[in-house]
Design a protein around this motif. Structure first.
Motif, mmCIF file in Angstrom:
data_model
loop_
_atom_site.group_PDB
_atom_site.id
_atom_site.type_symbol
_atom_site.label_atom_id
_atom_site.label_comp_id
_atom_site.label_asym_id
_atom_site.label_seq_id
_atom_site.Cartn_x
_atom_site.Cartn_y
_atom_site.Cartn_z
ATOM 1 N N ALA A 178 11.230 -15.496 -5.870
ATOM 2 C CA ALA A 178 12.014 -16.711 -6.078
ATOM 3 C C ALA A 178 12.062 -17.519 -4.787
ATOM 4 O O ALA A 178 12.345 -16.980 -3.717
ATOM 5 N N THR A 195 16.854 -11.837 -10.963
ATOM 6 C CA THR A 195 15.591 -11.364 -11.537
ATOM 7 C C THR A 195 14.470 -11.155 -10.537
ATOM 8 O O THR A 195 13.488 -10.479 -10.852
ATOM 9 N N ALA A 196 14.577 -11.723 -9.327
ATOM 10 C CA ALA A 196 13.447 -11.666 -8.393
ATOM 11 C C ALA A 196 13.422 -10.374 -7.592
ATOM 12 O O ALA A 196 14.462 -9.792 -7.282
ATOM 13 N N SER A 202 5.188 -8.642 -10.024
ATOM 14 C CA SER A 202 6.526 -8.797 -9.459
ATOM 15 C C SER A 202 6.912 -10.281 -9.441
ATOM 16 O O SER A 202 6.101 -11.152 -9.730
ATOM 17 N N THR A 203 8.157 -10.545 -9.082
ATOM 18 C CA THR A 203 8.693 -11.911 -9.123
ATOM 19 C C THR A 203 9.222 -12.308 -7.753
ATOM 20 O O THR A 203 9.989 -11.570 -7.132
ATOM 21 N N LEU A 248 1.535 -12.368 -9.059
ATOM 22 C CA LEU A 248 2.983 -12.270 -9.190
ATOM 23 C C LEU A 248 3.534 -13.526 -9.850
ATOM 24 O O LEU A 248 2.859 -14.547 -9.981
ATOM 25 N N GLN A 249 4.763 -13.430 -10.292
ATOM 26 C CA GLN A 249 5.443 -14.550 -10.923
ATOM 27 C C GLN A 249 6.218 -15.320 -9.854
ATOM 28 O O GLN A 249 6.906 -14.727 -9.023
ATOM 29 N N ARG A 250 6.130 -16.654 -9.888
ATOM 30 C CA ARG A 250 6.850 -17.487 -8.936
ATOM 31 C C ARG A 250 7.879 -18.328 -9.688
ATOM 32 O O ARG A 250 7.524 -19.070 -10.604
ATOM 33 N N ILE A 251 9.134 -18.165 -9.287
ATOM 34 C CA ILE A 251 10.193 -18.971 -9.860
ATOM 35 C C ILE A 251 10.895 -19.711 -8.726
ATOM 36 O O ILE A 251 10.735 -19.355 -7.552
ATOM 37 N N CYS A 291 17.475 -16.741 -10.216
ATOM 38 C CA CYS A 291 16.596 -16.386 -9.099
ATOM 39 C C CYS A 291 17.046 -15.079 -8.454
ATOM 40 O O CYS A 291 16.241 -14.168 -8.221
#
Length: 332
Positions: free
Chosen positions: A155, A205-206, A152-153, A175-178, A202
Protein backbone atom coordinates in the motif's frame (compact mmCIF):
# COMPACT_ATOMS: atom_id res chain seq x y z
CA UNK A 1 25.62 40.79 -21.36
CA UNK A 2 25.19 37.60 -19.29
CA UNK A 3 22.98 37.96 -16.23
CA UNK A 4 24.62 38.61 -12.87
CA UNK A 5 24.43 35.58 -10.56
CA UNK A 6 25.34 34.50 -7.03
CA UNK A 7 25.47 31.32 -5.01
CA UNK A 8 23.83 31.87 -1.61
CA UNK A 9 23.65 28.79 0.60
CA UNK A 10 25.50 26.91 3.32
CA UNK A 11 29.17 26.26 2.57
CA UNK A 12 28.80 22.49 2.74
CA UNK A 13 25.73 22.65 0.48
CA UNK A 14 27.68 24.46 -2.23
CA UNK A 15 30.28 21.70 -2.27
CA UNK A 16 27.65 18.94 -2.17
CA UNK A 17 25.19 20.25 -4.76
CA UNK A 18 27.25 22.15 -7.32
CA UNK A 19 30.17 20.11 -8.60
CA UNK A 20 32.81 21.24 -11.09
CA UNK A 21 30.61 20.42 -14.09
CA UNK A 22 27.63 22.31 -12.69
CA UNK A 23 29.75 25.33 -11.80
CA UNK A 24 31.31 25.38 -15.27
CA UNK A 25 27.89 25.27 -16.94
CA UNK A 26 26.62 28.09 -14.74
CA UNK A 27 29.73 30.16 -15.53
CA UNK A 28 28.96 29.66 -19.24
CA UNK A 29 25.43 31.07 -18.79
CA UNK A 30 25.90 33.80 -16.19
CA UNK A 31 28.40 36.17 -14.63
CA UNK A 32 28.99 34.79 -11.14
CA UNK A 33 30.51 37.99 -9.85
CA UNK A 34 31.41 36.97 -6.26
CA UNK A 35 32.45 33.85 -4.35
CA UNK A 36 29.69 31.71 -2.80
CA UNK A 37 27.98 33.40 0.13
CA UNK A 38 26.37 31.95 3.23
CA UNK A 39 23.12 33.55 4.35
CA UNK A 40 25.02 35.14 7.22
CA UNK A 41 27.54 36.70 4.83
CA UNK A 42 24.75 38.00 2.60
CA UNK A 43 23.02 39.56 5.62
CA UNK A 44 26.25 41.18 6.78
CA UNK A 45 27.03 42.56 3.29
CA UNK A 46 23.63 43.27 1.66
CA UNK A 47 25.18 45.62 -0.90
CA UNK A 48 26.65 42.60 -2.68
CA UNK A 49 23.10 41.59 -3.68
CA UNK A 50 22.36 44.83 -5.53
CA UNK A 51 23.31 43.74 -9.08
CA UNK A 52 22.16 40.12 -8.66
CA UNK A 53 19.61 38.77 -11.17
CA UNK A 54 19.89 35.03 -10.53
CA UNK A 55 20.50 33.14 -7.29
CA UNK A 56 21.57 29.51 -7.07
CA UNK A 57 20.84 28.10 -3.65
CA UNK A 58 20.20 24.94 -1.63
CA UNK A 59 20.29 23.83 1.99
CA UNK A 60 21.08 26.80 4.21
CA UNK A 61 19.33 29.27 1.93
CA UNK A 62 18.41 32.67 3.32
CA UNK A 63 14.78 33.56 3.90
CA UNK A 64 14.05 35.85 0.98
CA UNK A 65 11.76 38.26 2.78
CA UNK A 66 11.09 41.95 2.13
CA UNK A 67 14.41 43.01 3.67
CA UNK A 68 16.42 40.57 1.57
CA UNK A 69 14.58 41.57 -1.59
CA UNK A 70 15.08 45.26 -0.92
CA UNK A 71 18.81 44.60 -1.13
CA UNK A 72 18.32 42.64 -4.39
CA UNK A 73 16.15 44.90 -6.58
CA UNK A 74 17.16 43.20 -9.84
CA UNK A 75 16.53 39.60 -8.74
CA UNK A 76 14.56 37.67 -11.38
CA UNK A 77 14.90 34.00 -10.48
CA UNK A 78 16.00 31.64 -7.72
CA UNK A 79 17.15 28.11 -8.57
CA UNK A 80 16.95 26.03 -5.40
CA UNK A 81 19.12 22.93 -5.68
CA UNK A 82 17.32 21.00 -2.93
CA UNK A 83 13.77 19.96 -2.00
CA UNK A 84 11.34 21.99 0.09
CA UNK A 85 11.49 25.76 -0.40
CA UNK A 86 9.27 26.54 2.61
CA UNK A 87 12.06 27.99 4.71
CA UNK A 88 13.23 30.25 1.88
CA UNK A 89 10.13 31.75 0.29
CA UNK A 90 7.98 34.59 1.60
CA UNK A 91 4.89 36.55 0.58
CA UNK A 92 7.20 39.33 -0.57
CA UNK A 93 8.99 36.92 -2.92
CA UNK A 94 5.74 35.78 -4.52
CA UNK A 95 4.42 39.34 -4.77
CA UNK A 96 7.55 40.44 -6.60
CA UNK A 97 6.83 37.79 -9.24
CA UNK A 98 10.26 36.23 -8.91
CA UNK A 99 10.58 32.82 -10.53
CA UNK A 100 11.39 30.00 -8.10
CA UNK A 101 12.40 26.49 -9.08
CA UNK A 102 13.29 23.53 -6.86
CA UNK A 103 15.15 20.29 -7.39
CA UNK A 104 12.55 18.36 -5.41
CA UNK A 105 12.01 16.10 -8.41
CA UNK A 106 15.64 15.01 -8.25
CA UNK A 107 15.36 14.39 -4.52
CA UNK A 108 12.33 12.16 -5.09
CA UNK A 109 14.38 9.57 -6.97
CA UNK A 110 16.62 8.29 -4.13
CA UNK A 111 13.65 8.35 -1.73
CA UNK A 112 11.76 6.02 -4.06
CA UNK A 113 14.85 3.81 -4.43
CA UNK A 114 15.28 3.60 -0.63
CA UNK A 115 11.59 2.71 -0.36
CA UNK A 116 11.91 -0.04 -2.95
CA UNK A 117 14.83 -1.58 -1.08
CA UNK A 118 12.87 -1.63 2.17
CA UNK A 119 9.65 -2.92 0.63
CA UNK A 120 11.47 -5.92 -0.83
CA UNK A 121 13.50 -6.54 2.34
CA UNK A 122 10.43 -6.27 4.56
CA UNK A 123 8.49 -8.68 2.36
CA UNK A 124 11.22 -11.20 3.26
CA UNK A 125 10.89 -10.24 6.96
CA UNK A 126 14.56 -9.38 6.61
CA UNK A 127 14.81 -7.06 9.61
CA UNK A 128 12.89 -9.42 11.83
CA UNK A 129 15.17 -12.33 10.97
CA UNK A 130 18.32 -10.22 11.34
CA UNK A 131 17.40 -8.92 14.78
CA UNK A 132 16.25 -12.34 15.97
CA UNK A 133 19.58 -13.88 15.00
CA UNK A 134 21.50 -11.03 16.63
CA UNK A 135 19.44 -11.34 19.81
CA UNK A 136 19.30 -15.15 20.07
CA UNK A 137 22.68 -16.01 18.57
CA UNK A 138 21.13 -18.65 16.33
CA UNK A 139 18.82 -19.10 13.37
CA UNK A 140 15.11 -19.19 14.22
CA UNK A 141 13.74 -22.70 13.97
CA UNK A 142 11.48 -23.12 12.21
CA UNK A 143 11.80 -20.05 10.02
CA UNK A 144 8.77 -17.82 10.01
CA UNK A 145 6.70 -17.86 6.82
CA UNK A 146 7.41 -14.76 4.77
CA UNK A 147 5.08 -12.84 2.44
CA UNK A 148 7.64 -12.52 -0.36
CA UNK A 149 6.72 -10.65 -3.53
CA UNK A 150 4.46 -13.23 -5.16
CA UNK A 151 0.85 -12.24 -4.58
CA UNK A 152 1.57 -9.95 -1.62
CA UNK A 153 0.09 -6.46 -1.25
CA UNK A 154 1.91 -3.14 -0.94
CA UNK A 155 0.00 0.00 0.00
CA UNK A 156 1.27 3.45 -0.96
CA UNK A 157 -0.13 6.34 1.03
CA UNK A 158 -0.26 9.45 -1.21
CA UNK A 159 0.45 9.39 -4.92
CA UNK A 160 2.63 12.46 -5.26
CA UNK A 161 5.84 12.31 -7.24
CA UNK A 162 7.53 9.92 -4.81
CA UNK A 163 4.51 7.69 -4.34
CA UNK A 164 4.02 7.40 -8.10
CA UNK A 165 7.69 6.63 -8.59
CA UNK A 166 7.47 3.89 -5.96
CA UNK A 167 4.48 2.40 -7.79
CA UNK A 168 6.45 2.41 -11.05
CA UNK A 169 9.46 0.74 -9.41
CA UNK A 170 7.17 -1.95 -7.99
CA UNK A 171 5.50 -2.62 -11.35
CA UNK A 172 7.81 -5.51 -12.42
CA UNK A 173 7.08 -7.54 -9.28
CA UNK A 174 4.28 -10.07 -8.87
CA UNK A 175 2.45 -8.18 -6.17
CA UNK A 176 -0.72 -6.17 -5.72
CA UNK A 177 -0.40 -2.38 -5.44
CA UNK A 178 -3.04 -0.38 -3.65
CA UNK A 179 -3.03 3.28 -2.67
CA UNK A 180 -4.80 5.94 -0.69
CA UNK A 181 -4.97 9.45 -2.12
CA UNK A 182 -8.28 11.33 -2.07
CA UNK A 183 -7.05 13.79 -4.72
CA UNK A 184 -6.18 11.24 -7.40
CA UNK A 185 -8.71 10.25 -10.04
CA UNK A 186 -9.35 6.51 -10.54
CA UNK A 187 -8.18 6.79 -14.17
CA UNK A 188 -4.80 8.16 -13.09
CA UNK A 189 -4.43 5.37 -10.54
CA UNK A 190 -5.43 2.77 -13.12
CA UNK A 191 -2.71 4.07 -15.45
CA UNK A 192 -0.24 3.28 -12.67
CA UNK A 193 -1.76 -0.17 -12.24
CA UNK A 194 -2.88 0.81 -8.74
CA UNK A 195 -6.24 0.27 -7.05
CA UNK A 196 -7.45 3.14 -4.91
CA UNK A 197 -8.91 2.29 -1.54
CA UNK A 198 -9.45 3.83 1.88
CA UNK A 199 -6.67 4.54 4.34
CA UNK A 200 -8.19 1.95 6.65
CA UNK A 201 -8.15 -0.74 3.95
CA UNK A 202 -4.52 0.02 3.13
CA UNK A 203 -3.43 -0.68 6.69
CA UNK A 204 -5.73 -3.64 7.24
CA UNK A 205 -4.86 -5.56 4.07
CA UNK A 206 -1.30 -4.70 3.01
CA UNK A 207 1.84 -6.65 3.81
CA UNK A 208 3.80 -3.39 3.58
CA UNK A 209 2.43 0.13 4.02
CA UNK A 210 4.66 2.94 2.69
CA UNK A 211 3.91 6.53 3.72
CA UNK A 212 4.61 9.41 1.31
CA UNK A 213 2.26 12.12 2.57
CA UNK A 214 3.62 15.69 2.87
CA UNK A 215 3.37 17.44 6.20
CA UNK A 216 0.51 19.91 5.97
CA UNK A 217 -1.86 21.20 8.64
CA UNK A 218 -4.46 18.79 7.25
CA UNK A 219 -2.16 15.76 7.41
CA UNK A 220 -0.48 16.14 10.81
CA UNK A 221 -1.38 13.14 12.96
CA UNK A 222 -3.20 11.50 10.06
CA UNK A 223 -1.80 8.04 10.84
CA UNK A 224 -3.18 6.87 14.18
CA UNK A 225 -2.80 4.00 16.58
CA UNK A 226 -5.90 2.31 15.25
CA UNK A 227 -4.27 2.02 11.84
CA UNK A 228 -1.32 0.14 13.32
CA UNK A 229 -3.62 -2.06 15.42
CA UNK A 230 -5.44 -3.14 12.27
CA UNK A 231 -2.30 -4.30 10.43
CA UNK A 232 -2.16 -7.92 9.45
CA UNK A 233 0.30 -10.28 11.19
CA UNK A 234 3.96 -9.76 10.18
CA UNK A 235 3.17 -6.58 8.24
CA UNK A 236 5.62 -3.68 7.90
CA UNK A 237 5.30 0.11 7.93
CA UNK A 238 7.73 2.45 6.16
CA UNK A 239 7.93 6.21 6.67
CA UNK A 240 10.13 8.30 4.38
CA UNK A 241 7.74 11.28 4.44
CA UNK A 242 7.49 13.35 7.62
CA UNK A 243 7.35 12.11 11.19
CA UNK A 244 4.58 14.51 12.20
CA UNK A 245 2.13 12.81 9.83
CA UNK A 246 2.13 9.92 12.34
CA UNK A 247 0.84 10.08 15.91
CA UNK A 248 4.12 8.75 17.16
CA UNK A 249 3.12 7.96 20.75
CA UNK A 250 0.18 5.90 19.50
CA UNK A 251 2.43 4.10 17.01
CA UNK A 252 4.95 3.28 19.75
CA UNK A 253 2.20 1.93 21.99
CA UNK A 254 0.98 -0.48 19.30
CA UNK A 255 4.50 -1.52 18.28
CA UNK A 256 5.21 -2.35 21.92
CA UNK A 257 2.18 -4.66 21.92
CA UNK A 258 2.67 -6.10 18.42
CA UNK A 259 6.24 -7.44 18.07
CA UNK A 260 5.25 -9.04 14.77
CA UNK A 261 4.92 -5.61 13.10
CA UNK A 262 8.10 -4.01 11.75
CA UNK A 263 8.48 -0.24 11.40
CA UNK A 264 11.23 1.29 9.26
CA UNK A 265 11.42 5.00 10.04
CA UNK A 266 13.69 7.32 8.10
CA UNK A 267 11.88 10.27 9.67
CA UNK A 268 10.56 10.86 13.17
CA UNK A 269 8.98 13.67 15.17
CA UNK A 270 10.94 15.25 16.66
CA UNK A 271 14.01 14.44 14.62
CA UNK A 272 16.13 12.91 15.99
CA UNK A 273 14.01 11.26 18.69
CA UNK A 274 14.78 12.33 22.28
CA UNK A 275 17.45 10.23 24.06
CA UNK A 276 14.94 8.16 26.05
CA UNK A 277 12.63 7.37 23.12
CA UNK A 278 11.48 3.74 22.82
CA UNK A 279 12.21 4.05 19.10
CA UNK A 280 15.87 3.41 19.93
CA UNK A 281 15.20 0.21 21.85
CA UNK A 282 12.06 -1.44 20.47
CA UNK A 283 13.21 -4.63 18.74
CA UNK A 284 10.78 -4.21 15.84
CA UNK A 285 11.74 -0.61 14.95
CA UNK A 286 14.51 0.41 12.56
CA UNK A 287 15.44 4.10 12.57
CA UNK A 288 17.68 5.54 9.87
CA UNK A 289 18.92 9.16 10.13
CA UNK A 290 16.93 10.77 7.31
CA UNK A 291 19.05 9.21 4.58
CA UNK A 292 16.39 8.32 2.02
CA UNK A 293 16.81 11.62 0.20
CA UNK A 294 19.84 12.69 -1.79
CA UNK A 295 23.16 11.77 -0.20
CA UNK A 296 26.74 11.99 -1.44
CA UNK A 297 27.01 12.10 -5.23
CA UNK A 298 23.21 11.98 -5.50
CA UNK A 299 23.21 15.65 -4.45
CA UNK A 300 24.88 16.58 -7.73
CA UNK A 301 21.70 15.51 -9.51
CA UNK A 302 19.90 18.32 -7.69
CA UNK A 303 22.54 20.79 -8.83
CA UNK A 304 22.10 19.51 -12.38
CA UNK A 305 18.34 20.13 -12.17
CA UNK A 306 19.03 23.72 -11.07
CA UNK A 307 21.45 24.21 -13.97
CA UNK A 308 18.97 22.88 -16.51
CA UNK A 309 16.17 25.03 -15.13
CA UNK A 310 18.39 28.09 -15.47
CA UNK A 311 19.15 27.17 -19.07
CA UNK A 312 15.43 26.86 -19.82
CA UNK A 313 14.66 30.13 -18.00
CA UNK A 314 17.24 32.10 -19.97
CA UNK A 315 16.08 30.52 -23.23
CA UNK A 316 12.44 31.40 -22.52
CA UNK A 317 11.46 27.72 -22.50
CA UNK A 318 8.83 26.15 -20.21
CA UNK A 319 10.27 25.26 -16.80
CA UNK A 320 9.99 21.69 -15.51
CA UNK A 321 10.26 22.34 -11.78
CA UNK A 322 8.85 25.79 -11.12
CA UNK A 323 7.33 26.26 -7.66
CA UNK A 324 4.41 28.65 -7.40
CA UNK A 325 2.88 30.00 -4.19
CA UNK A 326 0.10 27.40 -4.54
CA UNK A 327 2.49 24.56 -5.25
CA UNK A 328 4.74 25.48 -2.33
CA UNK A 329 1.78 25.08 0.05
CA UNK A 330 1.38 21.41 -0.90
CA UNK A 331 5.02 20.29 -0.94
CA UNK A 332 6.57 18.48 2.02
Amino acid sequence: MPPKALFVLARHSYDQIYGPRERADIDAMADVYAPPLTKEEAAANPEILEPCELIFSGWGAPRMDAGFLEAAPHLRAVFYGAGSVKGMVSDALWERGITVTSSWGANALPVAEYTLSQVLFCLKLGWRFAFSIKREGRYPSPKWPVPGTYGSTVAVISLGMIGRRVCELLRPFDLQRIAFDPFVEPAAAAALGVRLCSLEECFATADVVSLHTPRLPETEGMIRGEHFRSMRPDASFLNTARGAVVRQDEMIEVLSQRPDITAVLDVTYPEPPPPNSPLYTLPNVIVTPHIAGSMGAECLRMGRYAVEECRRFLAGEPLHWQVTRERAATLA
